[in-house]
Motif scaffolding. Sequence first.
Motif, PDB file in Angstrom:
ATOM      1  N   ARG A   1      73.185  38.102  89.371  1.00  0.00           N
ATOM      2  CA  ARG A   1      72.512  39.320  88.911  1.00  0.00           C
ATOM      3  C   ARG A   1      71.960  40.124  90.086  1.00  0.00           C
ATOM      4  O   ARG A   1      72.162  41.343  90.174  1.00  0.00           O
TER       5      ARG A   1
ATOM      6  N   GLU B   1      73.274  43.855  91.188  1.00  0.00           N
ATOM      7  CA  GLU B   1      72.351  44.988  91.178  1.00  0.00           C
ATOM      8  C   GLU B   1      72.189  45.581  92.573  1.00  0.00           C
ATOM      9  O   GLU B   1      72.059  46.803  92.726  1.00  0.00           O
TER      10      GLU B   1
ATOM     11  N   LEU C   1      73.378  41.417  83.008  1.00  0.00           N
ATOM     12  CA  LEU C   1      72.855  42.671  83.547  1.00  0.00           C
ATOM     13  C   LEU C   1      72.248  43.552  82.456  1.00  0.00           C
ATOM     14  O   LEU C   1      72.069  44.757  82.650  1.00  0.00           O
TER      15      LEU C   1
ATOM     16  N   VAL D   1      67.593  49.519  85.077  1.00  0.00           N
ATOM     17  CA  VAL D   1      68.711  48.725  84.588  1.00  0.00           C
ATOM     18  C   VAL D   1      69.153  49.206  83.215  1.00  0.00           C
ATOM     19  O   VAL D   1      70.337  49.336  82.941  1.00  0.00           O
TER      20      VAL D   1
ATOM     21  N   LEU E   1      78.370  49.766  85.592  1.00  0.00           N
ATOM     22  CA  LEU E   1      78.121  48.376  85.962  1.00  0.00           C
ATOM     23  C   LEU E   1      79.403  47.557  85.929  1.00  0.00           C
ATOM     24  O   LEU E   1      79.609  46.672  86.769  1.00  0.00           O
TER      25      LEU E   1
ATOM     26  N   HIS F   1      75.270  47.606  93.154  1.00  0.00           N
ATOM     27  CA  HIS F   1      75.294  48.735  92.218  1.00  0.00           C
ATOM     28  C   HIS F   1      74.359  49.856  92.678  1.00  0.00           C
ATOM     29  O   HIS F   1      74.702  51.037  92.591  1.00  0.00           O
ATOM     30  N   GLU F   2      73.184  49.487  93.158  1.00  0.00           N
ATOM     31  CA  GLU F   2      72.250  50.505  93.637  1.00  0.00           C
ATOM     32  C   GLU F   2      72.705  51.101  94.964  1.00  0.00           C
ATOM     33  O   GLU F   2      72.575  52.305  95.184  1.00  0.00           O
TER      34      GLU F   2
END
Length: 304
Positions: free
Chosen positions: A242, A246, A71, A35, A43, A249-250
């Motif tokens: 959150r 995430e 984040l 992160v 992000l 995002h990944e």
Amino acid sequence: MAEPATPVAFGHRAPQPRDPRAAAPRPTVSRRREVSHASARSLLMTVLGEYVLPRDRPVWTSMLVDVLGVLDVEEKSARQALARSSAEGWLVSERVGRRVRWSLTPPGRRLLTEGAERIYEFGRAGLSWDGRWLMLIVSVPEAKRDLRHRLRTRLTWAGFGSPVAGVWVSPDPSRQREAQQIVAELGLDAQAMSFTAAYGEVGEQESMVARSWDLSELTDRYEDFIDRFTGLRPAGGRPALRAQTELVHEWRRFPFLDPRLPAELLPTEWSGAKAAELFHRKHVDWRPEAQRYWDGLLEKEEKA
């Protein structure tokens, strides 16, 4: 939710198949490290695509800064990410009294829409394969290293692998037009050649696949994704936002990393299939609460 930058191309090194009995332990990826090293701008694009794109509403600076703070993005970095995105034409700002709010520009909306389609469709269905290969032969002199790099980047982005220097292969013959466009734009079409055919009797097809794509590295990435999100169960709106952000995002990295080989060419119990099932299931599970929390933040900001 594509990031407005050159995509990370999947490596085309030529590893030898690994013996699972002798494989070294896979290193554990620290969530905190992952992160903290994610760029604020990257992000921000994930947040814009996941929450701003579906709504035709501007968003206040303070809200975007606060959400990026969830984040682990510092306020200064968040504001710099907004400024950079605006300078590149993805966002436009509007001053209302002493406050500033942001809206997606038409190019920004198109960018995120195309990215969202790529992310949410990726991994949903396996590809059928008739056993035919597309082979592209194109060589670039060693002295033209920049041109070699550009060719390698664009062909790997298109899902091609290179078993030997100057030869590129894909199990998807429909990629021929894309390959033609790439070599033409790089000025290499005069010396390029392409063929479509089934693999012959000399050598082993599995060995060619191993030499063309580093599936072991990709497997590690998928396993890291599975390890990170399998046991995650956010409780409440803020943790859900959150976790959802995430997760997306990944996942958004994999369409750039995975050549999307047909099942016949993949290892048994392919981690990519497990990761895709996990992503789509978690995204459905976490989305309602994350979106409700976002809407609550919007209402709170409007009353401020």
